[in-house]
Design a protein around this motif. Structure first.
Motif, mmCIF file in Angstrom:
data_model
loop_
_atom_site.group_PDB
_atom_site.id
_atom_site.type_symbol
_atom_site.label_atom_id
_atom_site.label_comp_id
_atom_site.label_asym_id
_atom_site.label_seq_id
_atom_site.Cartn_x
_atom_site.Cartn_y
_atom_site.Cartn_z
ATOM 1 N N GLU A 1 -2.148 -2.213 -4.425
ATOM 2 C CA GLU A 1 -3.191 -0.941 -4.824
ATOM 3 C C GLU A 1 -3.736 -0.530 -3.380
ATOM 4 O O GLU A 1 -4.487 -1.399 -2.614
ATOM 5 N N LEU A 2 -3.642 0.777 -3.141
ATOM 6 C CA LEU A 2 -4.205 1.231 -1.783
ATOM 7 C C LEU A 2 -5.675 1.358 -1.853
ATOM 8 O O LEU A 2 -6.270 1.671 -3.155
ATOM 9 N N HIS A 37 2.909 -2.340 -7.839
ATOM 10 C CA HIS A 37 2.724 -2.265 -6.353
ATOM 11 C C HIS A 37 1.329 -2.679 -5.738
ATOM 12 O O HIS A 37 0.254 -2.550 -6.674
ATOM 13 N N ASN A 56 -2.573 4.123 -7.142
ATOM 14 C CA ASN A 56 -2.063 4.928 -6.078
ATOM 15 C C ASN A 56 -1.291 6.257 -6.243
ATOM 16 O O ASN A 56 -0.325 6.732 -5.800
ATOM 17 N N THR A 62 -8.514 2.920 -1.505
ATOM 18 C CA THR A 62 -9.338 4.255 -1.150
ATOM 19 C C THR A 62 -10.820 4.291 -1.401
ATOM 20 O O THR A 62 -11.464 5.194 -1.243
#
Length: 298
Positions: free
Chosen positions: A206-207, A204, A126, A209
């Motif tokens: 994970e985004l 957290h 991130n 992308t």
């Protein structure tokens, strides 16, 4: 030293409960959790009340005052610790994090200590983070922190007058990220000592992308606007901004050449958002255009 963890939350229950349960495993026992609930209903309050823990939890309702930065500032008024931090409502703190952070305060004499976002295996996620421990300065401020792994001496946070409530997720402006770098830049200008160590990390989701959907691409642009705004607010100049435009544009070109159109357009959105934030305009109008007229700068 006592640590006050201030969590501003909206729209999440299970994740908050998971965070509370994870705190039970901390190897530091002098801390408190302050939850600032911006939900319209009382479901989170009821869920938290049913949890039995051996540390203090203070609960504040704020259904009419939205924004992560606003909630964090509000929660600090309830805090009693010498050290402040601001966990996301969907992150997890490893058991050793607080102990390690307090050690860095003692070892470095710093006023602010920063870490990074990591997957369970320890790799950075991130964002792009420095790989070695180092003082934080105006050059590396965007690669040495993420808001929910930044720890402040309370007196320093108060002298800085807290987070800029016009920046960050949920703010009434288009600038939906980088409230952390903003307050850290203000701290550096004020002469405070800031230190980063990649050994300090929390977890957290994970985004995505690599195969971003429409929502992820929109989020990328919103967050990028915040960064562009902070770069402009602190008069970094166009050359500094260019460095943060070249990387996503390069990523977009490479992704498009590989046939990954979704990722290519995500990177283009990031570049566009940073340029919009720096210019102080939002090209897609709508609520962002309206919100732009509401914002003020600290």
């Amino acid at each position: 030293m006592k640590v006050s963890l201030v969590m501003s939350t909206l729209g999440r229950i299970d994740e908050v409960l998971q965070f509370i349960h994870a705190l039970q495993q901390l190897d530091h026992n002098d801390f408190e959790l302050i939850i600032v609930d911006q939900n319209a209903d009382e479901r989170l309050q009821m869920a938290c009340s049913a949890v039995s823990v051996d540390f203090p939890i203070h609960y504040l309702r704020s259904p009419h005052a939205k924004g992560c930065s606003r909630g964090r500032n509000m929660g600090v008024a309830k805090a009693s610790g010498e050290i402040l931090c601001f966990p996301d409502d969907d992150c997890l703190y490893p058991p050793s994090l607080i102990r390690k952070v307090l050690g860095r305060f003692d070892e470095t004499g710093s006023d602010i200590v920063c870490g990074r976002a990591a997957a369970p295996d320890g790799r950075s996620i991130n964002g792009r983070f420095e790989t070695s421990a180092q003082p934080v300065d105006l050059r590396n401020v965007f690669t040495t922190q993420i808001e929910w792994v930044v720890f402040f001496r309370r007196e320093v946070f108060e002298k800085l007058e807290g987070f800029d409530e016009d920046i960050g997720v949920g703010a009434s402006t288009p600038w939906q990220s980088c409230e952390g770098p903003d307050i850290t830049i203000r701290a550096i200008h004020a002469g405070f000592k800031v230190y980063y160590d990649p050994e300090l990390y929390a977890h957290h989701p994970e985004l995505n992308t690599r195969d971003p959907d429409d929502a992820m691409r929109a989020k990328g642009r919103r967050y990028a606007r915040g960064m562009g705004h902070v770069i402009r607010k602190h008069s970094y100049g166009i050359l500094y901004l260019t460095n943060y435009l070249v990387r996503p544009i390069g990523g977009a070109c490479l992704s498009l050449l590989k046939g990954n159109l979704k990722r290519g357009f995500y990177y283009l959105n990031v570049a566009m958002g940073r340029a919009e934030g720096y210019a102080g305009v939002c090209l897609d109008g709508g609520r962002f255009k309206k919100a732009f007229n509401l914002g003020s700068q600290k």
